[in-house]
Write an enzyme that holds these catalytic residues in place. Structure first.
Site, mmCIF file in Angstrom:
data_model
loop_
_atom_site.group_PDB
_atom_site.id
_atom_site.type_symbol
_atom_site.label_atom_id
_atom_site.label_comp_id
_atom_site.label_asym_id
_atom_site.label_seq_id
_atom_site.Cartn_x
_atom_site.Cartn_y
_atom_site.Cartn_z
ATOM 1 N N THR A 221 53.383 60.641 -21.154
ATOM 2 C CA THR A 221 52.173 59.748 -20.695
ATOM 3 C C THR A 221 51.577 60.272 -19.825
ATOM 4 O O THR A 221 52.015 61.328 -18.710
ATOM 5 C CB THR A 221 52.766 58.373 -20.222
ATOM 6 O OG1 THR A 221 53.226 57.902 -21.244
ATOM 7 C CG2 THR A 221 51.680 57.369 -19.308
ATOM 8 N N ARG A 249 55.717 47.437 -30.945
ATOM 9 C CA ARG A 249 56.260 47.633 -29.372
ATOM 10 C C ARG A 249 55.144 48.197 -28.332
ATOM 11 O O ARG A 249 54.369 48.937 -28.715
ATOM 12 C CB ARG A 249 57.469 48.590 -29.240
ATOM 13 C CG ARG A 249 58.005 48.833 -28.020
ATOM 14 C CD ARG A 249 57.481 50.099 -27.346
ATOM 15 N NE ARG A 249 58.213 50.274 -25.881
ATOM 16 C CZ ARG A 249 57.883 51.134 -25.031
ATOM 17 N NH1 ARG A 249 56.603 51.875 -25.495
ATOM 18 N NH2 ARG A 249 58.491 51.380 -24.117
ATOM 19 N N GLY A 251 54.734 49.160 -24.368
ATOM 20 C CA GLY A 251 55.403 49.609 -23.030
ATOM 21 C C GLY A 251 54.738 48.986 -21.969
ATOM 22 O O GLY A 251 53.987 48.093 -21.899
ATOM 23 N N ASP A 252 54.995 49.780 -20.641
ATOM 24 C CA ASP A 252 54.433 49.262 -19.489
ATOM 25 C C ASP A 252 52.963 49.976 -19.287
ATOM 26 O O ASP A 252 52.395 49.427 -18.356
ATOM 27 C CB ASP A 252 55.270 50.021 -18.419
ATOM 28 C CG ASP A 252 55.337 51.148 -18.269
ATOM 29 O OD1 ASP A 252 55.630 52.031 -19.260
ATOM 30 O OD2 ASP A 252 55.161 51.951 -17.268
ATOM 31 N N THR A 272 54.994 56.220 -15.150
ATOM 32 C CA THR A 272 55.602 56.901 -16.514
ATOM 33 C C THR A 272 57.040 57.001 -16.567
ATOM 34 O O THR A 272 57.623 57.086 -15.467
ATOM 35 C CB THR A 272 55.024 58.314 -16.637
ATOM 36 O OG1 THR A 272 55.521 58.986 -17.899
ATOM 37 C CG2 THR A 272 55.510 59.202 -15.368
ATOM 38 N N GLY A 273 57.639 56.499 -17.551
ATOM 39 C CA GLY A 273 59.164 56.512 -17.717
ATOM 40 C C GLY A 273 59.342 55.460 -18.850
ATOM 41 O O GLY A 273 58.601 54.920 -19.645
ATOM 42 N N GLY A 275 59.358 52.424 -20.350
ATOM 43 C CA GLY A 275 58.422 51.307 -20.017
ATOM 44 C C GLY A 275 59.422 49.819 -20.012
ATOM 45 O O GLY A 275 58.842 49.142 -19.189
HETATM 46 N N1 ASP Z 1 55.898 54.431 -19.979
HETATM 47 C C1 ASP Z 1 55.540 54.752 -21.492
HETATM 48 C C2 ASP Z 1 56.023 53.682 -22.399
HETATM 49 O O1 ASP Z 1 57.182 53.206 -22.098
HETATM 50 C C3 ASP Z 1 56.296 56.079 -21.923
HETATM 51 C C4 ASP Z 1 55.842 57.261 -20.930
HETATM 52 O O2 ASP Z 1 55.804 57.055 -19.653
HETATM 53 O O3 ASP Z 1 55.898 58.335 -21.522
HETATM 54 O O4 ASP Z 1 55.396 53.344 -23.180
#
Ligand code: ASP
Length: 357
Positions: A221, A249, A251-252, A272-273, A275
């Site tokens: 991300t 789905r 995410g965050d 990022t992470g 989510g």
């Molecule tokens: N945070 C993002 C998600 O969960 C993924 C990412 O950070 O690469 O969609």
């Protein structure tokens, strides 16, 4: 003392006090100015966190990442240096990373279980607390621009799917065929995970859940936080989500308070992470809240939220963040995070692995 003299003295005293007050609000503190004498500004970006190890990286790939990160941050920095807004800097910086196949956003987005690319993004204005977000779009070339359009040209905060795409067309944004988002590398990642799903049967004969983040721990991300010369903070995040995601789905990244947050009174944050954990932990807003309610510094707040609270929950990832004085924190609990910071003097700090290199 005669009455008129007394009144004059009182009036003089009141005027002197009023002048002093105006002076203190107009005179910026040392902190508010950069060493070059102009108002301070700055920009910080990430291109995802995860198991990013030097031993798995080729020199040419590392150089390619550094090149795009540098190009992206310079784009935003130039806007800020010329007196542009932090919102503009955030958008244009993210556009550079969205257009690169290296990152999991725009071109280069990861694939869903069904082999599609569904994009999420959000942006927030720290001056007004306005925000815009979009989720699950498949045809909008630069999702961060659509999030921005939602913020400034609609009465909503979040749009999704087909409706968001119709709105993008109406706003004149660039629409592409879904095949634009295809990259061989991301498609192979999906195939690898689908293979694992087939072979890893649970004891009862069903298909075991294969956590994409355990098998392929890279979050590509992209995100950006900027502070402009007017003291306004903005933050934005753009992503393809997670490989093998299904059932639409989300995410965050498009969730204000989780993936993105900005408030001039405290800080701007892009996450990022993994989510699901960032949503449950309300990571971006928690950092701001700890500054606002507990008087913590940005460094203290980000350390607490990422290294203590998120880690304790079992979540992985990181944030880039900047406070209203231009202080920066790039905190993560993974092996690495693509990241860069440029201050008002144009000093660039770039990192990929845990140790800053
Ligand atoms: N945070 C993002 C998600 O969960 C993924 C990412 O950070 O690469 O969609």
């Amino acid at each position: 003392m005669t009455k008129p003299i007394f009144i004059y003295l009182v009036l003089f005293f009141c005027l002197a006090c009023a002048k002093k007050q105006t002076d203190t609000t107009e005179e910026p503190t040392q902190k508010e100015y950069s060493s070059t004498g102009g108002p301070t500004f700055g920009i910080v970006i990430h291109g995802g966190a995860g198991t990013i190890l030097k031993k798995n990286m080729t020199d040419s790939l590392e150089a390619a990442y550094k090149e795009v990160l540098t190009k992206a941050i310079k784009t935003g920095h130039e806007i800020l240096a010329n007196g542009g807004s932090s919102l503009d800097a955030v958008r244009k910086t993210i556009n550079v990373m969205e257009d690169s196949p290296l990152f999991n956003s725009g071109k280069g987005a990861v694939f869903t279980h069904e082999g599609k690319n569904e994009l999420d993004a959000s942006i927030m204005d720290g001056a007004t607390l306005n925000a815009g977000a979009i989720a699950g779009v498949t045809t909008v070339k630069n999702p961060i621009d659509l999030a921005y359009e939602v913020m400034v040209n609609s009465e909503h905060v979040m749009l999704s799917g087909k409706g968001a795409e119709d709105f993008a067309t109406r706003q004149g944004l660039e629409i592409v065929d879904p095949s634009y988002f295809y990259t061989k590398k991301r498609y192979r990642s999906l195939q690898r995970i689908l293979e694992q799903e087939k072979t890893e049967l649970d004891p009862d004969g069903g298909t075991a859940f294969v956590d994409p983040y355990i098998k392929d721990q890279k979050f590509g991300t992209v995100g950006c936080v900027a502070l402009d010369k007017n003291g306004n903070l903005a933050a934005g995040t753009s992503t393809g989500g997670m490989t093998n995601k299904r059932w639409n789905r989300i995410g965050d990244s498009p969730i204000i308070g989780s993936g993105t947050y900005a408030n001039n009174a405290t800080c701007g944050v892009s996450s990022t992470g993994w989510g699901e954990y960032f949503i449950r932990g309300q990571v971006a807003h928690d950092i701001s809240a700890q500054m606002e309610y507990a008087g913590k510094t940005l460094a203290q707040a980000t350390h607490n939220v990422i290294q203590e609270k998120l880690t304790k929950m079992g979540g992985t990832g990181g944030v880039v963040s900047m406070d209203h004085d231009g202080n920066v924190s790039m905190e993560f609990n993974t092996e690495g995070m693509y990241r860069a910071h440029m201050d008002a003097q144009g000093k660039l700090t770039l990192g990929i692995y845990k140790e800053n290199e």
